[in-house]
Design an enzyme around this catalytic site. Sequence first.
Site, PDB file in Angstrom:
ATOM      1  N   HIS A  34       0.851  -1.198   0.000  1.00  0.00           N
ATOM      2  CA  HIS A  34       0.000   0.000   0.000  1.00  0.00           C
ATOM      3  C   HIS A  34       0.883   1.243   0.000  1.00  0.00           C
ATOM      4  O   HIS A  34       1.848   1.323   0.756  1.00  0.00           O
ATOM      5  CB  HIS A  34      -0.890  -0.028   1.251  1.00  0.00           C
ATOM      6  N   HIS A 111       2.101  11.098  -1.288  1.00  0.00           N
ATOM      7  CA  HIS A 111       1.169  10.670  -0.243  1.00  0.00           C
ATOM      8  C   HIS A 111       1.272  11.665   0.897  1.00  0.00           C
ATOM      9  O   HIS A 111       1.997  11.465   1.862  1.00  0.00           O
ATOM     10  CB  HIS A 111       1.484   9.254   0.246  1.00  0.00           C
TER      11      HIS A 111
END
Length: 318
Positions: A34, A111
């Site tokens: 992830h 991110h």
Amino acid sequence: MAEEGRFYNADWMGSLPASLTKMPLSFLAVPGSHDSFSYWIDVNAPVGPDQPQAVKQFTGVFRSLGRKMMKKWSATQSLTFNEQLEAGIRYFDLRVSSMEGDPGNDIYFLHGLYGMKVQEGMAAINSFLNEHTREVVFLDFNHHYAMADECHIRLIKMLQEIFGPKLCSTMPVESITLQYLWSSKYQVLIFYHHPLAHSYSFLWPGATIPAPWANTADVTKLVQFLEATRGERPRNGTFHVTQAILTPRFKNVVRGLVGGLKGSLVERSLPVIMEWVKSQKPGASGVNIITSDFIELDDFATSVINLNNLLLEENSIT
């Protein structure tokens, strides 16, 4: 698993029994990571366009300290791309963005904070594939930020230049087996969640790889969600990603300022998550790709790879 034993899955696809290499790849259990790129985050770069205004204001006040705090919760991996590949990871969750004012007009991973240039990460993956010619990767470009069409076209051209003949063109998912990929010398499936995917034969539309997201910090609710969505998986036409991950809430971040995501949330919940993972079975109506944070913990990749032994047992019975 001990540090020295972490890298023994570098050739696991090429080492599968022949009967499994003839099965659709969508039937096999494949480990994934992830936010795969987040092992390196630039705390000196600006906050990314994926963040709400409140976060940008917070880091504007606390500056370097604020970004360092963000990093503790933005980083979901510790291992580099090459280390993940050697550990057995074959699915990569990729989120990308342009950077305002960047002189090179490069595309970066993102991110919360910016990561490395996408070109550098893809080159690392390609280098691994050059040395392990029977291994196959899924590259899932599922979030794009601050990307005008020219940015997309530039990124797509870059991917084509890096991977070239390794790229597998779209076709019925059930036709994709390791045997087929090896015979065609394909090693890369790129999934691109943008309308431009339909303009390039080597880009698989996002709809061919659904990845339901639980969006919870409660491990019990996560397991319930994973059970429900596995049962709803389409039997044909797609790969499928099971996101065995928790999503922190504001209160988790406040309570875990020191431990960050890994120490405050992932390590505490991992035993329950891994118990669920190890109880699964791959196949047409079972799990396919399973993703995790900090994939070095509890030898995640090996646990997922070993699920494929259940397909052998099923074949021996029938």
